[in-house]
Design a protein around this motif. Sequence first.
Motif, PDB file in Angstrom:
ATOM      1  N   VAL A 164       1.093  -1.212   0.027  1.00 13.30           N
ATOM      2  CA  VAL A 164      -0.046  -0.070   0.090  1.00 13.30           C
ATOM      3  C   VAL A 164       0.975   1.224  -0.116  1.00 13.30           C
ATOM      4  O   VAL A 164       0.669   2.272  -0.652  1.00 13.30           O
ATOM      5  CB  VAL A 164      -0.882   0.049   1.349  1.00 13.30           C
ATOM      6  N   LYS A 165       1.911   1.410   1.009  1.00 11.36           N
ATOM      7  CA  LYS A 165       2.793   2.384   1.060  1.00 11.36           C
ATOM      8  C   LYS A 165       3.570   2.624  -0.527  1.00 11.36           C
ATOM      9  O   LYS A 165       3.483   3.710  -0.964  1.00 11.36           O
ATOM     10  CB  LYS A 165       3.604   2.423   2.074  1.00 11.36           C
ATOM     11  N   SER A 166       3.965   1.566  -0.993  1.00  9.07           N
ATOM     12  CA  SER A 166       4.652   1.808  -2.387  1.00  9.07           C
ATOM     13  C   SER A 166       3.670   2.171  -3.559  1.00  9.07           C
ATOM     14  O   SER A 166       4.031   3.237  -4.263  1.00  9.07           O
ATOM     15  CB  SER A 166       5.160   0.309  -2.695  1.00  9.07           C
ATOM     16  N   GLN A 167       2.329   1.936  -3.452  1.00 10.45           N
ATOM     17  CA  GLN A 167       1.366   2.514  -4.213  1.00 10.45           C
ATOM     18  C   GLN A 167       0.942   3.981  -4.121  1.00 10.45           C
ATOM     19  O   GLN A 167       1.098   4.728  -5.133  1.00 10.45           O
ATOM     20  CB  GLN A 167       0.259   1.614  -4.414  1.00 10.45           C
ATOM     21  N   LEU A 168       1.010   4.294  -2.758  1.00 10.71           N
ATOM     22  CA  LEU A 168       0.673   5.708  -2.498  1.00 10.71           C
ATOM     23  C   LEU A 168       1.734   6.497  -2.886  1.00 10.71           C
ATOM     24  O   LEU A 168       1.561   7.722  -3.302  1.00 10.71           O
ATOM     25  CB  LEU A 168       0.767   5.779  -0.900  1.00 10.71           C
ATOM     26  N   HIS A 169       2.926   6.205  -2.693  1.00 11.77           N
ATOM     27  CA  HIS A 169       4.061   6.962  -3.252  1.00 11.77           C
ATOM     28  C   HIS A 169       4.199   6.861  -4.586  1.00 11.77           C
ATOM     29  O   HIS A 169       4.453   7.840  -5.401  1.00 11.77           O
ATOM     30  CB  HIS A 169       5.535   6.456  -2.498  1.00 11.77           C
ATOM     31  N   THR A 170       3.949   5.806  -5.431  1.00 13.52           N
ATOM     32  CA  THR A 170       4.002   5.805  -6.797  1.00 13.52           C
ATOM     33  C   THR A 170       2.880   6.716  -7.516  1.00 13.52           C
ATOM     34  O   THR A 170       3.134   7.298  -8.444  1.00 13.52           O
ATOM     35  CB  THR A 170       3.708   4.462  -7.359  1.00 13.52           C
ATOM     36  N   LEU A 171       1.691   6.898  -6.939  1.00 15.35           N
ATOM     37  CA  LEU A 171       0.540   7.417  -7.310  1.00 15.35           C
ATOM     38  C   LEU A 171       0.806   8.994  -6.950  1.00 15.35           C
ATOM     39  O   LEU A 171       0.067   9.833  -7.213  1.00 15.35           O
ATOM     40  CB  LEU A 171      -0.476   7.015  -6.855  1.00 15.35           C
ATOM     41  N   SER A 172       1.894   9.423  -6.098  1.00 13.21           N
ATOM     42  CA  SER A 172       1.890  10.539  -5.753  1.00 13.21           C
ATOM     43  C   SER A 172       1.145  11.247  -4.777  1.00 13.21           C
ATOM     44  O   SER A 172       1.002  12.319  -4.598  1.00 13.21           O
ATOM     45  CB  SER A 172       2.425  11.373  -6.848  1.00 13.21           C
ATOM     46  N   ILE A 173       0.453  10.272  -4.045  1.00 14.06           N
ATOM     47  CA  ILE A 173      -0.474  10.762  -3.397  1.00 14.06           C
ATOM     48  C   ILE A 173       0.149  11.378  -2.034  1.00 14.06           C
ATOM     49  O   ILE A 173      -0.196  12.367  -1.401  1.00 14.06           O
ATOM     50  CB  ILE A 173      -1.583   9.475  -2.866  1.00 14.06           C
ATOM     51  N   ILE A 174       1.174  10.922  -1.345  1.00 15.68           N
ATOM     52  CA  ILE A 174       1.950  11.155  -0.393  1.00 15.68           C
ATOM     53  C   ILE A 174       2.624  12.617  -0.556  1.00 15.68           C
ATOM     54  O   ILE A 174       2.435  13.454   0.220  1.00 15.68           O
ATOM     55  CB  ILE A 174       2.816  10.300   0.107  1.00 15.68           C
ATOM     56  N   GLU A 175       3.085  12.666  -1.817  1.00 17.02           N
ATOM     57  CA  GLU A 175       3.687  14.075  -2.180  1.00 17.02           C
ATOM     58  C   GLU A 175       2.695  15.130  -2.117  1.00 17.02           C
ATOM     59  O   GLU A 175       2.956  16.122  -1.620  1.00 17.02           O
ATOM     60  CB  GLU A 175       4.637  13.888  -3.529  1.00 17.02           C
ATOM     61  N   SER A 176       1.487  14.806  -2.813  1.00 19.56           N
ATOM     62  CA  SER A 176       0.399  15.573  -2.976  1.00 19.56           C
ATOM     63  C   SER A 176      -0.121  16.191  -1.618  1.00 19.56           C
ATOM     64  O   SER A 176      -0.368  17.254  -1.193  1.00 19.56           O
ATOM     65  CB  SER A 176      -0.646  15.059  -3.683  1.00 19.56           C
ATOM     66  N   LEU A 177      -0.163  15.271  -0.740  1.00 23.35           N
ATOM     67  CA  LEU A 177      -0.512  15.535   0.689  1.00 23.35           C
ATOM     68  C   LEU A 177       0.409  16.417   1.454  1.00 23.35           C
ATOM     69  O   LEU A 177       0.092  17.082   2.069  1.00 23.35           O
ATOM     70  CB  LEU A 177      -0.939  14.167   1.497  1.00 23.35           C
ATOM     71  N   GLN A 178       1.590  16.137   1.076  1.00 28.09           N
ATOM     72  CA  GLN A 178       2.659  16.892   1.924  1.00 28.09           C
ATOM     73  C   GLN A 178       2.612  18.317   1.176  1.00 28.09           C
ATOM     74  O   GLN A 178       3.083  19.283   1.869  1.00 28.09           O
ATOM     75  CB  GLN A 178       4.142  16.285   1.656  1.00 28.09           C
TER      76      GLN A 178
END
Length: 110
Positions: free
Chosen positions: A23-37
């Motif tokens: 899940v973490k890998s996909q969140l990073h790949t989809l740039s969701i984490i970066e977007s949230l930051q």
Amino acid sequence: PKFVKCVKTNSSKLPMVMEEELVKSQLHTLSIIESLQIERQGFTYKKLYKEFLDEHTSLCVAVHGCLPSGPSWACQVARKGGNEAEVAKNMVSEILTAVGPPDGKTNATK
């Protein structure tokens, strides 16, 4: 515009099973984490924390074990003092902490 980004919870396609690293890998790949930051730093349109939780219910469930609506949400809000906006803000912060920063970088803005 809103987009649907699907995240697979496990490689076996089994219900109610979550592989955290997948899940973490996909969140990073989809740039969701970066977007949230980026949102957290104030560079983009900021939606209400509750709106974010409503749009990302799977993260809310994964980290907090409840949906951001209904009886379990009402219990969470009541248990944490009754201020829905403050509870939602804290939950989003805890979700960001749980999934971690992209590429192992530390989050300098808290």
